[in-house]
Write an enzyme that holds these catalytic residues in place. Structure first.
Site, short mmCIF file in Angstrom:
data_model
loop_
_atom_site.label_atom_id
_atom_site.label_comp_id
_atom_site.label_asym_id
_atom_site.label_seq_id
_atom_site.Cartn_x
_atom_site.Cartn_y
_atom_site.Cartn_z
N THR A 140 0.81 -1.22 0.00
CA THR A 140 0.00 0.00 0.00
C THR A 140 0.84 1.26 0.00
OG1 THR A 140 -1.82 -1.08 1.14
CG2 THR A 140 -1.71 1.29 1.35
N SER A 162 1.37 -7.63 -1.26
CA SER A 162 2.03 -8.71 -0.51
C SER A 162 1.19 -9.97 -0.42
CB SER A 162 2.47 -8.24 0.87
OG SER A 162 1.38 -8.17 1.75
N ASP A 216 -0.11 -7.02 4.59
CA ASP A 216 -0.88 -8.27 4.72
C ASP A 216 -0.02 -9.48 5.08
OD1 ASP A 216 -3.17 -6.89 4.20
OD2 ASP A 216 -3.38 -7.54 2.12
N1 ASP Z 1 -2.82 -5.46 0.32
C1 ASP Z 1 -1.72 -4.64 0.78
C2 ASP Z 1 -0.46 -5.49 0.80
O1 ASP Z 1 -0.27 -6.25 1.68
C3 ASP Z 1 -2.02 -4.10 2.14
C4 ASP Z 1 -0.98 -3.17 2.71
O2 ASP Z 1 0.09 -2.96 2.21
O3 ASP Z 1 -1.27 -2.58 3.77
O4 ASP Z 1 0.32 -5.40 -0.11
#
Ligand code: ASP
Length: 348
Positions: A17, A62, A94
């Site tokens: 993110t 991730s 994640d």
């Molecule tokens: N879906 C994102 C990831 O894990 C969530 C984050 O980075 O907070 O890449």
């Protein structure tokens, strides 16, 4: 010995993110390039340290993390190990606890900081938590005293706290304080000053870094719940090629006393499968034998994981199975702390 006037850090950008932007067509967040991320952070120019970057291609959310990526990440650290005082890994939240736990096992004799961070809101969003997380991580990755790093271990820096990586879980998908270390105190707290909890930080051993690339993914998690059926338990334990199971038990390591259940676990252990007992609780430790409901687990050869997290237990199993050790050696090491991932209390 770092150049104290101008320490150096390598920022390794994997995605997540922190660097994401909204896709104009789908409206969903997707990873975006390092230059974009760097432009959101002009303040980096003012830090008294040399910041270089290594960006993975492609960048990933991730949720797409996998063992070959872990090996590439360890390789980048090894190839740049002598050239930098510390490393900051930008990673999605994640699976950050899984990756950071795994890296703690893969990087034997780590004597420099490897600080994982990310954010809940992208850097391009005004209220982002990424800016503070990133800056604190750089400061921690370059914090030395008399030539020795203050935190020579793999850790996660998030929302003003620094945690030991293999003690951490993601427990909140909404709040900025997304991570929890239920069984180990923070290694540092970030306020006006960064206060290091020195007595809880691993000491450097000054040996040569050694990377372990063998990762065996023939593992599974078996989470107990009232009503779990023989079909579910046996289905998991009979997966072809299975070598290790993280058994998520209740409370202090308790499980049903039904004979079919104990027989299924016992037979799996006889076939050479490692069964690693981890509690479902976010805090507290497995203590086999405390209750009648765990006595039989000990008798049939289940190994107690004390207060280890599921994330770290999985990583440790994959790591130990990948080392080509015999079953006895693996069982012995499962019951010991290798990288500070568990606290041995009473013999399990
Ligand atoms: N879906 C994102 C990831 O894990 C969530 C984050 O980075 O907070 O890449």
């Amino acid at each position: 010995m770092p150049n104290s006037n101008n320490p150096s850090v390598l920022v390794i950008y994997t995605g997540g993110t922190i660097g994401m932007i909204k896709d104009t067509i789908t409206g969903a967040l997707r990873p975006f390039d390092w230059d974009h991320l760097y432009r959101q952070m002009p303040v980096l120019e003012n830090l008294r340290c040399k910041i270089d970057s290594y960006s993975f291609d492609p960048l990933i959310d991730s949720s797409d993390m996998n063992p070959s990526f872990w090996v590439r990440l360890a390789d980048v650290i090894e190839q740049n190990y002598e050239s930098y005082d510390g490393f900051v890994v930008l990673h999605g939240t994640d699976t950050m606890a899984y990756t950071a736990s795994m890296l703690s096992f893969m990087l034997e004799n780590l004597n420099k900081p490897v600080v994982f961070t990310g954010s809940q809101l992208p850097m391009g969003v005004i209220r982002t938590d990424g800016r503070e997380n990133f800056i604190a991580s750089i400061e921690i990755a370059t914090a030395y005293e008399e030539g020795t790093p203050l935190v020579p271990e793999v850790c996660i820096c998030f929302e003003n706290k620094l945690f030991r990586a293999n003690r951490t879980i993601k427990f909140n998908a909404e709040n900025f304080d997304a991570f929890l270390s239920g069984n180990y105190p923070p290694l540092a707290e970030v306020g006006i000053h960064i206060k290091y909890n020195r007595s809880h930080i691993l000491k450097p051993n000054f040996r040569k870094l050694r990377i372990h690339r063998g990762i065996d993914t023939n593992v599974a998690v078996l989470r107990l719940f009232p009503g779990i059926s023989p079909g579910t338990v046996c289905g998991i334990l009979n997966i072809e090629g299975l070598k290790g199971v993280v058994l998520e038990t209740y409370g202090s390591g308790n499980a049903p006393t039904d004979q079919w259940f104990l027989d299924a676990i016992g037979k799996a252990i006889e076939r050479g499968i490692h069964v690693y007992n981890v509690t479902q609780c976010k805090s507290g430790s497995v203590e086999i034998g405390l209750y009648q409901t765990s006595v039989s687990l000990g008798r049939i050869g289940v190994t107690g994981g004390y207060d280890i997290t599921t994330e770290s237990a999985l990583a440790k199993l994959m790591f130990l199975l990948g080392m080509g050790l015999d079953n006895k050696q693996i069982n012995a090491l499962l019951g010991q702390s290798l990288r500070g991932e568990l606290t041995v209390t009473k013999e399990n």
